[in-house]
Design a protein around this motif. Structure first.
Motif, PDB file in Angstrom:
ATOM      1  N   LYS A 152      19.155  33.750  -9.865  1.00 41.01           N
ATOM      2  CA  LYS A 152      20.817  34.040 -10.892  1.00 41.01           C
ATOM      3  C   LYS A 152      20.236  34.737 -12.222  1.00 41.01           C
ATOM      4  O   LYS A 152      18.824  35.056 -13.216  1.00 41.01           O
ATOM      5  N   ALA A 153      20.443  35.857 -12.702  1.00 40.42           N
ATOM      6  CA  ALA A 153      20.056  37.261 -13.666  1.00 40.42           C
ATOM      7  C   ALA A 153      20.533  36.999 -14.950  1.00 40.42           C
ATOM      8  O   ALA A 153      22.498  36.179 -14.748  1.00 40.42           O
ATOM      9  N   THR A 154      20.117  36.923 -15.790  1.00 39.75           N
ATOM     10  CA  THR A 154      21.039  37.490 -16.981  1.00 39.75           C
ATOM     11  C   THR A 154      21.094  38.725 -17.208  1.00 39.75           C
ATOM     12  O   THR A 154      20.359  39.257 -17.771  1.00 39.75           O
ATOM     13  N   SER A 155      22.695  38.415 -17.357  1.00 40.21           N
ATOM     14  CA  SER A 155      23.331  39.898 -17.971  1.00 40.21           C
ATOM     15  C   SER A 155      22.878  40.751 -19.244  1.00 40.21           C
ATOM     16  O   SER A 155      23.034  39.926 -20.023  1.00 40.21           O
ATOM     17  N   LEU A 156      22.307  41.819 -19.187  1.00 35.09           N
ATOM     18  CA  LEU A 156      22.297  42.776 -20.458  1.00 35.09           C
ATOM     19  C   LEU A 156      23.400  43.066 -20.710  1.00 35.09           C
ATOM     20  O   LEU A 156      24.580  44.065 -20.722  1.00 35.09           O
ATOM     21  N   VAL A 161      17.965  40.595 -15.943  1.00 42.48           N
ATOM     22  CA  VAL A 161      16.665  40.420 -16.537  1.00 42.48           C
ATOM     23  C   VAL A 161      16.115  39.252 -15.797  1.00 42.48           C
ATOM     24  O   VAL A 161      17.532  38.198 -15.887  1.00 42.48           O
ATOM     25  N   ILE A 162      15.567  39.264 -15.011  1.00 42.14           N
ATOM     26  CA  ILE A 162      15.085  37.305 -14.695  1.00 42.14           C
ATOM     27  C   ILE A 162      13.812  37.372 -14.702  1.00 42.14           C
ATOM     28  O   ILE A 162      13.237  38.292 -14.734  1.00 42.14           O
ATOM     29  N   ASN A 163      13.560  35.945 -14.642  1.00 41.18           N
ATOM     30  CA  ASN A 163      11.761  35.708 -14.988  1.00 41.18           C
ATOM     31  C   ASN A 163      10.993  35.675 -13.885  1.00 41.18           C
ATOM     32  O   ASN A 163      11.227  35.167 -13.413  1.00 41.18           O
ATOM     33  N   ARG A 214       7.634  34.532 -13.474  1.00 40.47           N
ATOM     34  CA  ARG A 214       6.503  34.390 -14.266  1.00 40.47           C
ATOM     35  C   ARG A 214       5.603  34.987 -15.476  1.00 40.47           C
ATOM     36  O   ARG A 214       4.775  34.983 -15.958  1.00 40.47           O
ATOM     37  N   GLY A 215       6.786  34.115 -16.179  1.00 39.72           N
ATOM     38  CA  GLY A 215       6.948  34.559 -17.816  1.00 39.72           C
ATOM     39  C   GLY A 215       7.121  36.325 -18.227  1.00 39.72           C
ATOM     40  O   GLY A 215       7.359  35.952 -19.993  1.00 39.72           O
ATOM     41  N   THR A 216       7.547  36.856 -17.038  1.00 41.98           N
ATOM     42  CA  THR A 216       7.720  38.206 -17.645  1.00 41.98           C
ATOM     43  C   THR A 216       9.335  38.737 -17.509  1.00 41.98           C
ATOM     44  O   THR A 216       9.830  37.649 -16.460  1.00 41.98           O
ATOM     45  N   VAL A 217       9.700  39.405 -18.487  1.00 40.57           N
ATOM     46  CA  VAL A 217      10.903  39.368 -18.718  1.00 40.57           C
ATOM     47  C   VAL A 217      11.621  40.676 -16.907  1.00 40.57           C
ATOM     48  O   VAL A 217      10.624  41.920 -17.160  1.00 40.57           O
ATOM     49  N   LEU A 218      11.565  40.653 -16.573  1.00 39.94           N
ATOM     50  CA  LEU A 218      11.632  41.548 -15.220  1.00 39.94           C
ATOM     51  C   LEU A 218      13.512  42.337 -15.056  1.00 39.94           C
ATOM     52  O   LEU A 218      14.728  41.360 -14.499  1.00 39.94           O
ATOM     53  N   PRO A 219      13.652  43.536 -15.274  1.00 40.19           N
ATOM     54  CA  PRO A 219      14.675  43.649 -15.109  1.00 40.19           C
ATOM     55  C   PRO A 219      15.443  44.355 -13.574  1.00 40.19           C
ATOM     56  O   PRO A 219      14.428  44.947 -12.539  1.00 40.19           O
ATOM     57  N   ARG A 229       6.737  51.167 -15.762  1.00 38.47           N
ATOM     58  CA  ARG A 229       7.441  49.826 -16.086  1.00 38.47           C
ATOM     59  C   ARG A 229       7.614  49.341 -14.209  1.00 38.47           C
ATOM     60  O   ARG A 229       7.133  49.976 -13.569  1.00 38.47           O
ATOM     61  N   GLU A 268       3.357  30.920 -22.208  1.00 40.40           N
ATOM     62  CA  GLU A 268       4.071  30.545 -20.986  1.00 40.40           C
ATOM     63  C   GLU A 268       3.923  29.917 -20.266  1.00 40.40           C
ATOM     64  O   GLU A 268       4.712  29.266 -19.615  1.00 40.40           O
ATOM     65  N   GLU A 297      26.958  32.514 -20.562  1.00 43.29           N
ATOM     66  CA  GLU A 297      25.903  33.411 -20.539  1.00 43.29           C
ATOM     67  C   GLU A 297      25.358  32.613 -21.845  1.00 43.29           C
ATOM     68  O   GLU A 297      25.736  32.521 -22.999  1.00 43.29           O
ATOM     69  N   TYR A 303      31.041  40.932 -23.129  1.00 49.29           N
ATOM     70  CA  TYR A 303      30.767  39.688 -21.086  1.00 49.29           C
ATOM     71  C   TYR A 303      32.696  39.922 -20.767  1.00 49.29           C
ATOM     72  O   TYR A 303      32.580  39.316 -19.932  1.00 49.29           O
ATOM     73  N   LYS A 307      10.196  37.254 -26.534  1.00 46.98           N
ATOM     74  CA  LYS A 307       9.389  37.937 -24.808  1.00 46.98           C
ATOM     75  C   LYS A 307       9.716  39.245 -25.413  1.00 46.98           C
ATOM     76  O   LYS A 307      11.578  39.349 -24.876  1.00 46.98           O
ATOM     77  N   SER A 333       9.567  46.556 -20.479  1.00 50.80           N
ATOM     78  CA  SER A 333      10.308  46.523 -19.187  1.00 50.80           C
ATOM     79  C   SER A 333      11.548  46.728 -19.358  1.00 50.80           C
ATOM     80  O   SER A 333      11.887  47.806 -17.941  1.00 50.80           O
ATOM     81  N   ILE A 348      12.874  32.415 -22.438  1.00 51.95           N
ATOM     82  CA  ILE A 348      12.836  31.791 -21.384  1.00 51.95           C
ATOM     83  C   ILE A 348      13.279  30.517 -21.711  1.00 51.95           C
ATOM     84  O   ILE A 348      12.364  29.322 -21.969  1.00 51.95           O
ATOM     85  N   GLY A 397      13.900  27.800 -17.160  1.00 53.11           N
ATOM     86  CA  GLY A 397      13.119  28.770 -16.483  1.00 53.11           C
ATOM     87  C   GLY A 397      13.983  30.890 -16.221  1.00 53.11           C
ATOM     88  O   GLY A 397      13.183  31.579 -15.947  1.00 53.11           O
ATOM     89  N   GLN A 398      15.394  30.216 -16.936  1.00 52.84           N
ATOM     90  CA  GLN A 398      16.434  31.057 -16.891  1.00 52.84           C
ATOM     91  C   GLN A 398      16.113  31.708 -18.062  1.00 52.84           C
ATOM     92  O   GLN A 398      16.126  31.418 -19.153  1.00 52.84           O
ATOM     93  N   ILE A 399      15.977  33.311 -18.178  1.00 56.57           N
ATOM     94  CA  ILE A 399      16.013  33.898 -19.337  1.00 56.57           C
ATOM     95  C   ILE A 399      17.231  34.524 -20.119  1.00 56.57           C
ATOM     96  O   ILE A 399      18.586  34.194 -19.887  1.00 56.57           O
ATOM     97  N   LEU A 418      18.601  36.113 -24.502  1.00 56.49           N
ATOM     98  CA  LEU A 418      18.416  37.100 -25.096  1.00 56.49           C
ATOM     99  C   LEU A 418      18.665  36.206 -26.388  1.00 56.49           C
ATOM    100  O   LEU A 418      19.574  35.283 -26.693  1.00 56.49           O
TER     101      LEU A 418
END
Lengths: 155, 721
Positions: free
Chosen positions: A40-44, A54-56, A58-63, A92, B340, B583, B631, B670, B675, B687, B691-693, B695
């Motif tokens: 599940k992505a967190t919407s920007l 973006v999703i997590n 392993r600790g980095t933020v991935l678009p 990137r 992490e 969110e 949103y 973070k 990125s 995070i 495990g969810q990000i 903002l």
């Protein structure tokens, strides 16, 4: 296996092929970091329509980029079966959301064809070459065009 | 790989910073009344070591200034001159200039030459009248030879050796002659110099006897024809001053190990013991190129061993604790990894809870311990990034001295808790706001000296800077014992500038907080010190950017205290976790003034699409967070909605409507920019335990960007706090 292929046939390019919006696409396997299941992505806010969020990783933020939306194709509605291909694009890292990963192909470079110039079709700009495998046309994605330019987001 | 010389230089400058620090310490101790010879030695040694190192790098400006300073300190050390507070203030200025010169040399910027001459003049006046003998003649800088051709990159220890040069004595009589020990490096020959010519030039000065030391000569088979192995011990009987002798060697400065010492009755007997003294271990000499930096450390003259030793022993207390210099990047990586680990741990805990294990099961207890350990590790790692706030405080000491001199007020500077450890980035970013506040304190905080005496206070004002840890935050306080805030004047000023309405009812605290409003400056005349249009509002926003808060307390006639509270680190943030349109978002806690639930009475419609919230007589624009972030569409009714009252740096407020407040917790920050890019209204991401990000909101950015549905108007009487 991949190493051997590379050594024996330096003129061929290895591609990771996948399906998105009912079409076959591929990317150079050297730019692929990993393949993972969808999350599940967190919407920007204020993001372009094709940026899922973006999703997590392993600790980095991935678009995450919804590739079907980016290419202007009909997206597969069954979202849970989607796969994310983590790729390096111009330094990137981003995740491409696709329908399914198909195969790893070694294509001799002489079998690559430039796409014909059809101005009406938007997706053409994203395709750098075409090739035919088992009677199916594989489009080779130009990764640099997929990510929105950095300036566009820095509103 | 990298230029060895650049590396040595870099470590020299790092050493210099440490030496400058101990110099400041020593002077501070002297200022506090210490006449202990050990203290004076610390100061002397620091100046001397900087001079010694600077000589090796050919930093002439630095050497010259350090030498004059050193000469003066030597007078103090030898008891010929007893510094009063005036003199110590001058020494402080000298130390500041020395620091400037070091930095100028390091950054290759022009040195502050215009400041040097008047200070040197004062220095000469101060010390010179006490002592008729011209001390300049005894200038004996240490020259160090660094043969880069064969030298492996030298580590930090070698640079340490540079700085640890024992001091030379300057109190030996002049005029009889000199004993010169001269050991050329290969570079001397390769640059076309010839010892013979030097000796001839020396012979012209007086009666010269030359002894060649061949003990460094290896067996014939192992001689490298490109290397010089010889050194010389020369005795020159002359009436000429040492400067004349030194000039002979001017062109080989830095290319040889040279020591010149006056000929005394004790050693005029002759250089018989000389070779042994100069090079205690003859076999070492063939390796001299690799040990170039160490070679000159040996003292040729027996007469000088005593002070050298005493300097060593007195230096011991100022020796810093054993430390390791680590690349900041590596530490940052470690900090990230531990961040992490914390997230991972939280995820694990959550899934254990979800499996429905009983709370006292071995898994749960093990996890509990794991949690404790992770927290400990995180804390320890954060502490690696932390460093004592002392360096910052010392810089502020200089600001106080300069500021008080320029407004002609006598001000003493006290520090407290300077060993308090604070994140390196925080220290760096605190420098500007603190400088501003210290200047303000000196300029506006204190009465004139006459007024102070009239009101029965000691003539010298006291600025106290203190730091301490308090409940997981750093609290820095700047207090003065000046007049305190003149609230009548502040209020009048604010009225005059239209910052508050005529009939405003303000408490003392409210008036004090007016100082933080943009465009506010109490100094009636703009002095050259502060009041350049940047006010306390800039300070406040700088502190808030660090996740800190600032507050004032002031007592009429007694003084003012500014209190800054900062998070321990910038890697984590205290936030409120909220839900908006499905969110999860984190709002920095330091931006939230209060939370409330809207009632019918609070809510007022303003335009066709905008609302304001009435809070205790003030109106605050209402922003729908979900709508602002795109949103969802704005809600039809906000009655019963939960809002966060956001306070901004400029005193503006806004009410953010959210769906629910979930939690209040520390989150690991973070960056998003690396990125993805900058997102309007969003500061960073974090995070969560699942495990969810999520903002992290940037409230200031969000409110300034907010448009369409609601327009944010500056509401002048709205005050933060």
């Amino acid at each position: 296996m991949t190493d051997i292929d590379k050594q024996t046939d330096p003129a061929s390019i290895e591609l990771l092929s996948f399906r998105v919006g009912g079409q076959d696409y591929s990317v150079d396997i050297m730019s692929v970091r990993e393949i993972r299941g969808s999350a599940k992505a967190t919407s920007l806010p204020h993001a372009p329509f094709f940026v899922k969020g973006v999703i997590n990783l392993r600790g980095t933020v991935l678009p995450i980029i919804d590739l079907a939306a980016r290419l202007g194709l009909q997206a597969d509605t069954d979202k849970d079966r989607n796969v994310i291909i983590v790729v390096d694009i111009a330094g990137r890292t981003a995740g491409l959301m696709v329908d399914a990963v198909s195969d790893i192909l070694a294509i001799p470079s002489e079998d690559m064809q430039l796409p014909p110039d059809l101005a009406a079709d938007e997706t053409r700009t994203f395709v750098s070459a075409l090739t035919i495998v088992d009677g199916r046309m594989i489009r080779i994605l130009d990764l640099d065009t997929v990510m929105p330019p950095q300036g566009e987001e820095a509103a | 790989m990298s230029d060895p010389m650049a590396e040595i230089r870099a470590s020299f400058f790092i050493e210099c910073e440490e030496l400058l620090e101990s110099l400041q310490d020593g002077l501070q101790m002297m200022d506090d009344g210490s006449t202990d010879s050990e203290t004076i030695n610390i100061v002397f040694r620091a100046v001397h070591s900087i001079k010694g190192g600077a000589g090796a790098f050919g930093l002439d400006d630095l050497v010259q200034f350090a030498h004059r300073f050193e000469t003066a300190m030597d007078e103090v050390r030898s008891g010929n001159f007893h510094p009063d507070s005036e003199a110590i203030r001058l020494f402080f200025t000298c130390a500041d200039i020395l620091g400037d010169l070091v930095r100028a040399a390091r950054d290759d910027t022009p040195p502050p030459n215009d400041q040097i001459a008047p200070v040197l003049e004062k220095l000469d006046l101060l010390v010179g009248v006490e002592e008729e003998e011209d001390e300049d003649l005894d200038f004996t800088p240490m020259t160090l030879s660094l043969d880069l051709g064969d030298t492996p990159p030298l580590g930090l220890d070698d640079a340490g050796a540079l700085a640890d040069l024992p001091p030379l004595t300057f109190d030996t009589p002049v005029g009889k002659g000199f004993i010169i020990s001269f050991k050329p490096e290969n570079a001397l020959y390769s640059s076309g110099n010839e010892p013979l010519y030097l000796f001839r030039a020396l012979r012209d000065l007086g009666d010269l006897s030359v002894r060649c030391d061949i003990s460094g000569l290896p067996a014939l088979a192992s001689i490298d024809p490109n290397c010089g192995y010889l050194s010389w011990a020369l005795t020159l009987v002359t009436e000429e001053p040492e400067q004349a002798v030194r000039e002979v060697f001017e062109f080989v400065d830095g290319l040889c190990a040279l020591s010149i010492s006056p000929l005394t009755d004790d050693n005029s007997a002759l250089p018989a013991p000389e070779p042994e003294v100069t090079y205690p271990e003859p076999d070492v000499i063939p390796e001299i190129e690799t040990k170039a930096a160490e070679a000159p450390v040996t003292q040729p003259e027996p007469a000088q061993t005593a002070p050298a030793q005493s300097a060593k022993s007195t230096g011991a207390p100022t020796q810093p604790r054993a430390t390791v210099r680590v690349d900041l990047e590596r530490i940052d990586r470690l900090v990230n990894l531990v961040g992490e680990l914390v997230i991972n741990q939280a995820m694990l805990s959550q899934s254990v809870v979800e499996t429905g294990l009983p709370p006292n099961s071995p898994v749960s207890t093990g996890l509990e311990e794991f949690l404790q350990l992770t927290r400990d590790i995180q804390e320890s790692v954060m502490m690696i990034r932390a460093q004592p706030i002392k360096s910052l405080f010392q810089r502020m000491g200089r600001i106080v001295r300069e500021a008080s001199a320029s407004v002609n007020k006598e001000v003493k500077f006290h520090t407290d808790g300077e060993t308090t450890e604070v994140d390196k980035t925080v220290i760096e970013r605190l420098a500007d706001p603190l400088t501003h506040m210290i200047r303000n304190a000196v300029d506006h905080g204190f009465e004139t000296t006459e007024d102070r005496i009239a009101s029965g206070k000691p003539s010298a004002g006291i600025v106290t800077l203190s730091a301490q840890h308090r409940s997981g935050r750093i609290v820095i306080e700047i207090s003065d014992d000046g007049a305190g805030i003149d609230r009548e004047r502040v209020k009048a000023k604010a009225l005059e500038k239209g910052l508050i309405p005529e009939d405003a009812q303000l408490s003392d605290g409210d008036i004090d907080n007016l100082l933080f409003l943009p465009g506010f400056s109490t100094a009636s005349e703009i002095s050259n010190l502060s009041g350049r249009g940047v006010g306390m509002d800039v300070v406040k926003s700088a502190i808030q950017a660090l996740g800190g808060r600032i507050s004032i307390s002031s007592q009429q006639g007694k003084g003012t205290t500014f209190s800054i509270s900062l998070p321990l680190t910038l890697a984590v943030l205290d936030g409120m976790v909220v839900q908006v349109a499905g969110e999860t978002l984190v709002v920095p806690l330091n931006a939230i003034l209060e939370t409330l639930t809207l009632t019918d009475q609070d809510l007022r419609q303003l335009g066709p699409e905008t609302h304001v919230v009435q809070i205790r007589g003030g109106f605050v624009p209402l922003l729908d967070l979900g709508a602002e972030l795109g949103y969802r569409e704005p809600e039809t009714s906000y009655v019963g909605a939960t809002v966060l009252l956001i306070g901004q740096e400029d005193g503006n407020r806004a009410a953010l409507a959210v769906d629910a407040i979930e939690d209040q917790r520390q989150v690991v920050i973070k960056g998003l920019e690396g990125s993805y890019g900058r997102v309007p209204g969003i500061a960073a991401a974090t995070i969560l335990g699942d495990g969810q990000i999520a903002l992290i909101l940037d409230p200031t950015d969000l409110v300034t960007q907010a448009s369409g549905r609601t327009r944010v108007r500056a509401f002048p009487k709205a005050l933060a706090g």
